[in-house]
Scaffold this active site. Structure first.
Site, PDB file in Angstrom:
ATOM      1  N   GLU A 268       0.419  -1.748  -0.030  1.00 19.52           N
ATOM      2  CA  GLU A 268       0.000   0.322  -0.223  1.00 19.52           C
ATOM      3  C   GLU A 268       1.195   1.048  -0.162  1.00 19.52           C
ATOM      4  O   GLU A 268       0.036   2.702  -0.701  1.00 19.52           O
ATOM      5  CB  GLU A 268      -0.734  -0.074   0.812  1.00 19.52           C
ATOM      6  CG  GLU A 268      -2.051  -0.915   0.844  1.00 19.52           C
ATOM      7  CD  GLU A 268      -1.472  -2.852   1.637  1.00 19.52           C
ATOM      8  OE1 GLU A 268      -2.138  -3.566   0.808  1.00 19.52           O
ATOM      9  OE2 GLU A 268      -0.569  -2.861   1.948  1.00 19.52           O
TER      10      GLU A 268
ATOM     11  N   ASP B  50       8.107 -18.313   4.172  1.00 16.07           N
ATOM     12  CA  ASP B  50       8.263 -20.077   3.313  1.00 16.07           C
ATOM     13  C   ASP B  50       7.630 -19.792   2.533  1.00 16.07           C
ATOM     14  O   ASP B  50       7.480 -20.667   1.417  1.00 16.07           O
ATOM     15  CB  ASP B  50       7.814 -20.959   4.476  1.00 16.07           C
ATOM     16  CG  ASP B  50       8.142 -21.500   5.344  1.00 16.07           C
ATOM     17  OD1 ASP B  50       9.826 -20.672   5.560  1.00 16.07           O
ATOM     18  OD2 ASP B  50       7.676 -21.700   6.199  1.00 16.07           O
TER      19      ASP B  50
ATOM     20  N   HIS C 223       5.702 -14.844  -1.042  1.00 12.49           N
ATOM     21  CA  HIS C 223       4.762 -13.260  -1.219  1.00 12.49           C
ATOM     22  C   HIS C 223       5.869 -12.373  -1.076  1.00 12.49           C
ATOM     23  O   HIS C 223       5.331 -11.471  -1.815  1.00 12.49           O
ATOM     24  CB  HIS C 223       4.581 -13.538   0.324  1.00 12.49           C
ATOM     25  CG  HIS C 223       3.033 -12.089   0.338  1.00 12.49           C
ATOM     26  ND1 HIS C 223       2.176 -11.545   0.490  1.00 12.49           N
ATOM     27  CD2 HIS C 223       3.842 -11.569   1.621  1.00 12.49           C
ATOM     28  CE1 HIS C 223       1.384 -11.245   0.316  1.00 12.49           C
ATOM     29  NE2 HIS C 223       2.641 -10.519   1.539  1.00 12.49           N
TER      30      HIS C 223
END
Length: 157
Positions: free
Chosen positions: A66, A93, A96
């Site tokens: 954002e 992990d 992302h």
């Protein structure tokens, strides 16, 4: 150059007086321990070089992705001479980490193309919390300090 080899927080370079500069800071709430330390480092450095607290706007956003939208709003508002975007993404992990880091990097780069106001990249991308702490006031300095200096230099460019 790697921070471990080149700690800009301890570098002695000539910084122009920043009196009268208006600086916007957008900061991610995610990894708040780290991001708030970055903001504090920036505020201290801006003040040290002449920026009045009344000329600094700090706005929070939920996470690092954002930062792009909020930095764009600040840069295009014509109310700031420079904008600093602070976030901290710590590898986990899943992929992302890669998507967020890449997206924010491209987004901030794009803002520097479309805006006449410099947007300073203050996103820490680390493998673990220790690395983030070392770069937000620990043994490797405070990237918030460095981003504030960059904001002054670029606003005066």
């Amino acid at each position: 150059m790697a921070t471990e080899l080149h700690n800009l927080s301890s570098q002695k370079k000539e910084i122009p007086n920043a009196k009268g500069l208006r600086v916007g800071i957008v900061v991610a709430q995610w990894n708040e321990e780290i991001t708030q330390a970055l903001v504090q480092g920036a505020l201290e450095t801006l003040k040290k070089h002449g920026v009045a607290y009344s000329d600094i706007t700090v706005k929070e956003v939920p996470g690092s992705f954002e930062l792009i939208y909020a930095a764009k709003k600040m840069a295009l508002s014509k109310e700031h001479d420079a904008v600093i975007a602070f976030g901290s993404v710590i590898r986990g992990d899943t992929p992302h980490f890669d998507y967020i880091c890449q997206g924010v990097t491209y987004g901030i780069a794009h803002l520097n193309i479309i805006s006449d106001v410099p947007v300073i990249y203050g996103l820490l991308t680390t493998n673990d919390i220790l690395q983030a702490r070392e770069r937000s006031g620990g043994r490797l300095g405070n990237k918030g300090d460095e981003c504030a200096i960059d904001a002054i230099l670029m606003a005066k460019f």
